[in-house]
Design a protein around this motif. Structure first.
Motif, short mmCIF file in Angstrom:
data_model
loop_
_atom_site.label_atom_id
_atom_site.label_comp_id
_atom_site.label_asym_id
_atom_site.label_seq_id
_atom_site.Cartn_x
_atom_site.Cartn_y
_atom_site.Cartn_z
N GLN A 73 29.06 44.76 35.61
CA GLN A 73 29.97 44.08 36.54
C GLN A 73 29.22 43.02 37.34
O GLN A 73 28.13 43.23 37.83
N PRO A 75 30.29 40.05 40.35
CA PRO A 75 31.41 39.56 41.17
C PRO A 75 31.82 38.12 40.85
O PRO A 75 32.91 37.70 41.21
N HIS A 78 35.77 37.48 37.14
CA HIS A 78 37.02 38.12 37.57
C HIS A 78 37.95 38.17 36.36
O HIS A 78 38.40 37.15 35.86
N SER A 80 41.52 40.08 34.79
CA SER A 80 42.72 40.71 35.29
C SER A 80 43.59 41.19 34.14
O SER A 80 44.10 40.38 33.35
N GLY A 84 42.24 47.11 34.20
CA GLY A 84 40.88 46.91 34.68
C GLY A 84 39.97 48.09 34.33
O GLY A 84 40.35 49.04 33.64
N ALA A 128 37.94 33.60 37.70
CA ALA A 128 37.47 33.48 39.09
C ALA A 128 37.82 32.12 39.68
O ALA A 128 38.06 32.02 40.89
N LEU A 134 35.38 38.47 42.53
CA LEU A 134 35.77 39.84 42.85
C LEU A 134 35.39 40.17 44.29
O LEU A 134 34.35 39.74 44.78
N LYS A 135 36.23 40.93 44.95
CA LYS A 135 35.89 41.44 46.27
C LYS A 135 35.03 42.67 46.05
O LYS A 135 35.39 43.57 45.31
N TYR A 191 32.24 47.53 42.98
CA TYR A 191 32.76 46.27 42.45
C TYR A 191 34.23 46.38 42.05
O TYR A 191 34.87 45.39 41.85
N MET A 192 34.70 47.61 41.91
CA MET A 192 36.09 47.73 41.47
C MET A 192 36.96 48.55 42.41
O MET A 192 38.17 48.59 42.24
#
Length: 193
Positions: A73, A75, A78, A80, A84, A128, A134-135, A191-192
């Protein structure tokens, strides 16, 4: 039900059968393939023969593939769709449970379904530029700071998935002997979640 047969009432068993029947003829979900393509149903995606990663056909191979995907992973990437990695982890955990509870034939068939699920996830492009990076939480979900910092990324669906995914991840980790890989992947849950 094996551990608590008193709960295997006709109404409960009937409810489980009805729930399972809802999955008949279901498609694999959808993924977001960017502005030009939008969301595409998984059964409409033509998967390449060679995805550059080894095919797995057993529980250990599946678990190692999920751990490796989790470790990878970033960030800046991204994706979708297809539930996920949260759903990929929980899907794999359910399959390990099938094997553990004495359903090896069903688990074997389910491993193939999981391989398809992971391959679909891997076809998703990095969006992204549209959705932002990614948050990522500063803390892993197994630390008290994760829950008390007030800095947990809010996502209504993930509120219920957080505990389920932590439990599922534990199920996966118990299925293989690779502490280094397990610990590295566990840290990446932030990360998720």
């Amino acid at each position: 039900m094996k551990d608590h047969p008193e709960y295997a009432t006709p109404a409960v068993v009937d409810g489980i059968r009805k729930l399972l029947a809802l999955f008949d003829n279901e498609h694999p979900g959808s993924g977001y393939y960017g502005k030009a393509k939008g969301r595409v149903q998984g059964h409409k995606i033509l998967l390449p023969d060679d995805v550059g990663k080894p095919q797995y056909d057993d529980i250990e191979g599946m678990v190692l593939a999920v751990l490796d995907e989790t470790i990878g992973q970033d960030p800046k990437i991204h994706r979708s769709g297809y539930g996920g990695l949260v759903h990929i982890i929980n899907h794999a955990a359910a399959i390990t449970d099938l094997a553990d509870f004495g359903y090896p034939d069903l688990a074997s068939r389910a491993v193939q379904s999981h391989y398809q699920h992971l391959r679909l996830w891997q076809t998703l492009p990095n969006v992204a530029d549209e959705m932002g990076p990614l948050k990522v939480s500063k803390f892993a979900p197994h630390s008290p700071a994760y829950w008390t910092s007030g800095d947990v990324p809010y996502d209504r669906a993930l509120l219920t998935h957080r505990v389920k995914t932590m439990f599922g991840f534990g199920e996966l980790a118990a299925a293989v002997e690779d502490d280094t890989r397990e610990n590295t992947a566990y840290d990446k849950l932030r990360y998720m979640l």
